[in-house]
Design an enzyme around this catalytic site. Structure first.
Site, PDB file in Angstrom:
ATOM      1  N   HIS A 145       0.049   3.022  70.766  1.00 28.37           N
ATOM      2  CA  HIS A 145       0.903   2.254  69.858  1.00 28.37           C
ATOM      3  C   HIS A 145       0.870   2.922  68.496  1.00 28.37           C
ATOM      4  CE1 HIS A 145       2.505  -0.789  67.326  1.00 28.37           C
ATOM      5  NE2 HIS A 145       1.345  -1.232  66.898  1.00 28.37           N
ATOM      6  N   ASN A 169       6.172   2.122  62.595  1.00 26.88           N
ATOM      7  CA  ASN A 169       5.664   1.235  63.646  1.00 26.88           C
ATOM      8  C   ASN A 169       6.826   0.380  64.142  1.00 26.88           C
ATOM      9  OD1 ASN A 169       4.537  -0.875  65.124  1.00 26.88           O
ATOM     10  ND2 ASN A 169       2.852  -1.234  63.697  1.00 26.88           N
ATOM     11  N   CYS A 209       2.774  -5.999  69.952  1.00 24.72           N
ATOM     12  CA  CYS A 209       2.771  -4.534  70.077  1.00 24.72           C
ATOM     13  C   CYS A 209       2.098  -4.012  71.340  1.00 24.72           C
ATOM     14  CB  CYS A 209       2.135  -3.913  68.845  1.00 24.72           C
ATOM     15  SG  CYS A 209       3.010  -4.313  67.310  1.00 24.72           S
TER      16      CYS A 209
END
Length: 333
Positions: free
Chosen positions: A257, A287, A117
């Site tokens: 993020h 996400n 990520c």
């Protein structure tokens, strides 16, 4: 002696699949949870899942094409193509090669990176270095993941968080004072077990046993990751801002993020970024792995929220465990 150019983002793009999965729909697959519980714990209301005919390269291709169009740059002008993904189409070839072929960027040198990520920010840092060495270069950075294919829907701790998507940025020389001010990249390999997929590599190759045991599913120690983020990310952001001579209160936009909405709120407070506008898209996309900060950045840019000269702070963090932060003065051509 040739001066080092300022390097910035010339255009952005993103793509999310059409199939929306609301919390109400998700709880039909995930046991021991409710839509209200998911929303309260994560601030996520929905996410997108790729269709059966879509692979990561397909999402990446759509985002890359959108970024090139936004920048007004033809695909055959791209010199380097970087794809950040931990869910590539296959172990070989690199997903970047498939994207190159799909968009017609035939001059581009292509490679994948896997920093989970944190990958989009790491990709921007690599692009910055490439343009600094070769000022006329154009670098296309794409971040794309399809996590819906590796989730264990019997594990509510992870299954409620993730969706699929892709984001991209075209990077090249920009006039002063715009562009990337500085980047900060950190990896803590001693914490690598917090996020992992046990099987499918050379340590534990795929077999009937690994499939039966569910060893190809994504696994995450949620509490451990939260502790890592809260302890490890604010110092990285602080170090970057200090080196750049910028106070946290001077940051206009924070694009993190999109891990978990509640955790992001806590991170904003811990990093002293309460006066910045925090850009979140996780409420509708969840996400999306390495794509999440890129999708949020593109959404902010296309909404007109980012003004020319605004200070934008990007932050990515994920498996490995790695943290990447980038500070840039936004360039609106």
């Amino acid at each position: 002696m040739q001066s080092i150019p300022r390097v910035g983002i010339l255009g952005t793009g993103s793509y999310v699949p059409e199939h929306e999965v609301t919390n109400e729909a998700l709880v039909e697959r995930v046991t021991d949870t409710t839509p209200e519980w998911i929303s309260r714990k994560t601030l996520i209301e929905a996410r997108r899942f790729a269709g059966p005919e879509e692979a990561t390269s397909d999402l990446a291709t759509r985002a890359a094409a959108a970024a090139l169009e936004n920048a007004g740059i033809a695909a055959d002008r791209v010199d380097y193509l970087i794809v950040s993904t931990s869910t590539g189409d296959s172990p070989q070839p690199p997903t970047a090669s498939l994207v190159q072929h799909a968009i017609g960027a035939h001059r581009a040198a292509c490679f994948d990176i896997n920093v989970v990520c944190a990958g989009f920010v790491f990709g921007l840092a690599l692009a910055n270095s490439l343009v600094a060495v070769r000022p006329d270069a154009v670098v296309l950075v794409v971040a794309a993941d399809i996590y819906s294919r590796i989730l264990d829907f019997g594990d509510r701790r992870t299954a409620i968080l993730f969706g699929d998507g892709a984001g991209a940025a075209v990077v090249g020389a920009v006039p002063a004072p715009y562009g990337l001010v500085d980047v900060e990249l950190v990896t803590r390999g001693d914490a690598h077990e917090l996020i992992h997929i046990k099987a499918g590599g050379s340590r534990l190759p795929a077999s009937m046993e690994t499939v039966a045991d569910g060893d190809h599913f994504f696994r995450m120690d949620g509490r451990g990751v939260r502790d890592f983020v809260m302890a490890g990310v604010p110092p990285v952001l602080e170090a970057l801002l200090k080196r750049a001579g910028v106070a946290a209160g001077q940051v206009d936009h924070f694009v993190p993020h999109q891990a978990n909405g509640v955790m992001i709120q806590e991170l904003v407070d811990a990093a002293g970024l309460t006066s910045a506008r925090t850009h979140l898209v996780l409420d509708r996309y969840g996400n999306t792995g390495s794509a999440s900060a890129a999708v949020a950045l593109d959404t902010a840019a296309r909404s007109g929220a980012l003004g020319s000269g605004d200070l934008v702070l990007l932050a990515g963090f994920g498996g490995g465990m790695s943290v990447g932060a980038a500070l840039l003065r936004w360039y609106a051509a």
